[in-house]
Design an enzyme around this catalytic site. Structure first.
Site, short mmCIF file in Angstrom:
data_model
loop_
_atom_site.label_atom_id
_atom_site.label_comp_id
_atom_site.label_asym_id
_atom_site.label_seq_id
_atom_site.Cartn_x
_atom_site.Cartn_y
_atom_site.Cartn_z
N ARG A 72 -1.12 -8.71 13.25
CA ARG A 72 -1.63 -7.76 12.25
C ARG A 72 -2.43 -8.49 11.17
O ARG A 72 -3.43 -7.97 10.67
CB ARG A 72 -0.46 -6.99 11.62
CG ARG A 72 0.11 -5.92 12.57
CD ARG A 72 1.53 -5.53 12.21
NE ARG A 72 1.65 -4.90 10.91
CZ ARG A 72 2.81 -4.79 10.25
NH1 ARG A 72 3.93 -5.28 10.76
NH2 ARG A 72 2.85 -4.18 9.09
N LYS B 105 0.83 -1.22 0.00
CA LYS B 105 0.00 0.00 0.00
C LYS B 105 0.86 1.26 0.00
O LYS B 105 0.68 2.15 -0.82
CB LYS B 105 -0.94 0.00 1.23
CG LYS B 105 -1.88 -1.19 1.29
CD LYS B 105 -2.83 -1.12 2.49
CE LYS B 105 -2.15 -1.23 3.83
NZ LYS B 105 -1.52 -2.56 4.11
N ARG C 101 -10.43 1.07 8.32
CA ARG C 101 -9.83 -0.21 8.63
C ARG C 101 -10.79 -1.15 9.34
O ARG C 101 -10.43 -2.27 9.67
CB ARG C 101 -8.62 0.04 9.52
CG ARG C 101 -7.43 -0.82 9.21
CD ARG C 101 -6.32 -0.33 10.13
NE ARG C 101 -5.12 -1.09 9.98
CZ ARG C 101 -4.12 -0.72 9.17
NH1 ARG C 101 -4.20 0.34 8.42
NH2 ARG C 101 -3.04 -1.46 9.13
N ARG D 283 11.65 -5.97 5.51
CA ARG D 283 11.62 -4.55 5.82
C ARG D 283 12.13 -4.27 7.24
O ARG D 283 12.74 -3.23 7.49
CB ARG D 283 10.19 -4.01 5.69
CG ARG D 283 10.13 -2.50 5.85
CD ARG D 283 8.73 -1.97 5.62
NE ARG D 283 7.81 -2.46 6.63
CZ ARG D 283 6.50 -2.28 6.58
NH1 ARG D 283 5.95 -1.64 5.57
NH2 ARG D 283 5.72 -2.76 7.53
N ARG E 100 11.01 -1.04 11.67
CA ARG E 100 9.68 -0.72 12.21
C ARG E 100 9.39 -1.66 13.36
O ARG E 100 9.54 -2.87 13.23
CB ARG E 100 8.63 -0.87 11.10
CG ARG E 100 7.86 0.41 10.84
CD ARG E 100 6.93 0.28 9.68
NE ARG E 100 5.66 -0.36 10.04
CZ ARG E 100 4.60 -0.38 9.26
NH1 ARG E 100 4.64 0.19 8.07
NH2 ARG E 100 3.49 -0.97 9.65
#
Ligand code: AP5
Ligand code: MG
Length: 193
Positions: A144, A13, A88, A127, A133
């Protein structure tokens, strides 16, 4: 153009948002990025949301809805926007509906990036090594994904019923996915490629 981009964690996204925003001349607004910036800046909002995000749970609707409603009053949103990561859950759809009704606006397209969960876990762990993160660890990624299936997937059903959903395969190279998105959204945007 008023676009929503949705899809499971790691679907691409954020990666695709900047390209889409540039093509259609609208700001890309990511609720996750706004929350992360607040955490980095040590604001009261940041302190409020840090533990929730680290666990991979959703920040409360009241906080999130108010943040987006305010952001959509900024001058740069006059001719449209791209929302990444919002709404969401179905309650957030109702809040966005109310905000848009007040302004006499509507959502044009909901772009759903699809991808197999296993491929996405690898992307996010990749990532983690690059960006660090704090929600990109195995336990939080798993949660998640659970939250996505339980709370966010139903958002698509609502917009599908409204005839707004365009599905794009999120696997393949970043450029390939971008091209698929432009092919799918250009006709809606009336964009002369
Ligand atoms: P958010 O920031 O929205 O995170 P997310 O939905 O989990 O998604 P990501 O940002 O991790 O993935 P992405 O789809 O943007 O993929 P990306 O392009 O980065 O939300 C984080 C948290 O904030 C939530 O858990 C919640 O706590 C809170 N929050 C946010 N919005 C909220 C809301 N509305 N209500 C309540 N709480 C909210 O790509 C991922 C990786 O893959 C990158 O490394 C990228 O380089 C790579 N990649 C991308 N495309 C490709 C490709 N085609 N091939 C190979 N690699 C690729
Ligand atoms: Mg993102």
């Amino acid at each position: 153009m008023r676009l929503i981009i949705t899809g499971p964690p790691g679907a691409g996204k954020g990666t695709q948002s900047s390209r889409i925003a540039e093509r259609y001349g609208v700001p890309a607004i990511s609720t996750g990025a706004i929350f992360r910036q607040n955490i980095a800046d040590g604001t009261a909002l940041g302190k409020q949301v840090k533990a929730i995000m680290d666990a991979g749970d959703l920040v409360g609707d009241d906080v999130t809805d108010a943040l987006v409603a305010d952001r959509l009053t900024w001058e740069d949103t006059a001719s449209g926007w791209l929302l990444d990561g919002y709404p969401r859950n179905v309650n957030q759809i109702a809040a966005l509906d109310a905000t848009l009704a007040e302004a006499g606006h509507d959502v044009d397209v909901v772009l759903a990036l699809t991808a197999d969960t296993e491929a996405l876990v690898d992307r996010l762990l990749g990532r983690a090594a690059v960006e660090g993160r704090s929600d990109d660890n195995a336990d939080t990624i798993r949660n998640r994904m659970v939250v996505y299936r339980a709370d966010t997937a139903p958002v698509l059903a609502v917009y599908r019923e409204r005839g707004k959903v365009v599905e794009v395969d999120g696997l393949g190279s970043v450029d390939e996915v971008t091209q698929r998105i432009f092919d799918a959204v250009d006709p809606v945007a009336g964009h002369q490629a």
